[in-house]
Design a protein around this motif. Structure first.
Motif, PDB file in Angstrom:
ATOM      1  N   ASP A  81       0.828  -1.212   0.000  1.00 51.31           N
ATOM      2  CA  ASP A  81       0.000   0.000   0.000  1.00 51.31           C
ATOM      3  C   ASP A  81       0.861   1.260   0.000  1.00 51.31           C
ATOM      4  N   GLU A  82       2.017   1.220   0.663  1.00 52.53           N
ATOM      5  CA  GLU A  82       2.924   2.369   0.671  1.00 52.53           C
ATOM      6  C   GLU A  82       3.502   2.597  -0.729  1.00 52.53           C
ATOM      7  N   ALA A  83       3.884   1.508  -1.408  1.00 53.25           N
ATOM      8  CA  ALA A  83       4.428   1.620  -2.760  1.00 53.25           C
ATOM      9  C   ALA A  83       3.372   2.167  -3.715  1.00 53.25           C
ATOM     10  N   ALA A  84       2.122   1.710  -3.569  1.00 55.77           N
ATOM     11  CA  ALA A  84       1.042   2.195  -4.431  1.00 55.77           C
ATOM     12  C   ALA A  84       0.815   3.696  -4.227  1.00 55.77           C
ATOM     13  N   ARG A  85       0.842   4.149  -2.970  1.00 49.79           N
ATOM     14  CA  ARG A  85       0.658   5.584  -2.708  1.00 49.79           C
ATOM     15  C   ARG A  85       1.810   6.396  -3.283  1.00 49.79           C
ATOM     16  N   LEU A  86       3.023   5.870  -3.161  1.00 50.95           N
ATOM     17  CA  LEU A  86       4.194   6.560  -3.695  1.00 50.95           C
ATOM     18  C   LEU A  86       4.083   6.689  -5.215  1.00 50.95           C
ATOM     19  N   LEU A  87       3.737   5.595  -5.890  1.00 54.70           N
ATOM     20  CA  LEU A  87       3.609   5.633  -7.342  1.00 54.70           C
ATOM     21  C   LEU A  87       2.486   6.571  -7.781  1.00 54.70           C
TER      22      LEU A  87
END
Length: 124
Positions: free
Chosen positions: A107-113
Motif C-alpha cells: 500500500d505504501e508503494a502504491a501511494r508513492l507511485l
C-alpha cells in the motif's frame, strides 16, 4: 516518591508533547523494562549505576536498551523540573545499533507511485 508512582505522571506530562506512537513506545518500555527494574526505588536515590545496570540487563537488545536509558533519563529530568528531588545522573555510553533496511509495503508503494504519477502530470 517511587519511580513507579511517578511513571503515570510522567506519561501524562509527555502525552502533551509526543506523537501517539511515541507515547505507546514509552508506555511499553516503562511497563516492561524500567518500572520492573527501578520502580521500587525513590526518585532521589536512582544513580548512574542503576541506569547502567538497566542498560546492561537489556544488552541482548541494544536499540531497546538505548531507548530505555533515554526514557529513564528524560523521566528523571521531568521529575526534577516538576520539583521532585532527583540526584544528577550521567548518561551512560549508548550501545551501537545496527541499521536496518526497510522495504515499502504494497500500500505504501502504491501511494508513492500514485503521488509520482500526479506530480508527473503537473510537470507536463
Amino acid at each position: 516518591m517511587l519511580l513507579s508512582d511517578f511513571a503515570p505522571d510522567f506519561l501524562v506530562f509527555s502525552s502533551k508533547r509526543l506523537k501517539p506512537s511515541t507515547l505507546r513506545d514509552y508506555h511499553y518500555c516503562l511497563d516492561t523494562h524500567v518500572v520492573p527494574r527501578l520502580g521500587s526505588k525513590h526518585l532521589h536515590s536512582i544513580t548512574t549505576k542503576d541506569v547502567v545496570d538497566l542498560q546492561s540487563a537489556m544488552a541482548s537488545t541494544p536499540a531497546r536498551a538505548n531507548r530505555a536509558v533515554n526514557i529513564t533519563l528524560r523521566m528523571l529530568r521531568v521529575a526534577s523540573m516538576l520539583g521532585y528531588r532527583v540526584r544528577p545522573v550521567e548518561r551512560p555510553r549508548l550501545y551501537s545499533e545496527t541499521k536496518r533496511q526497510r522495504y515499502l509495503e504494497k500500500d505504501e508503494a502504491a501511494r508513492l507511485l500514485a503521488s509520482c504519477d500526479a506530480l508527473s502530470d503537473l510537470a507536463l
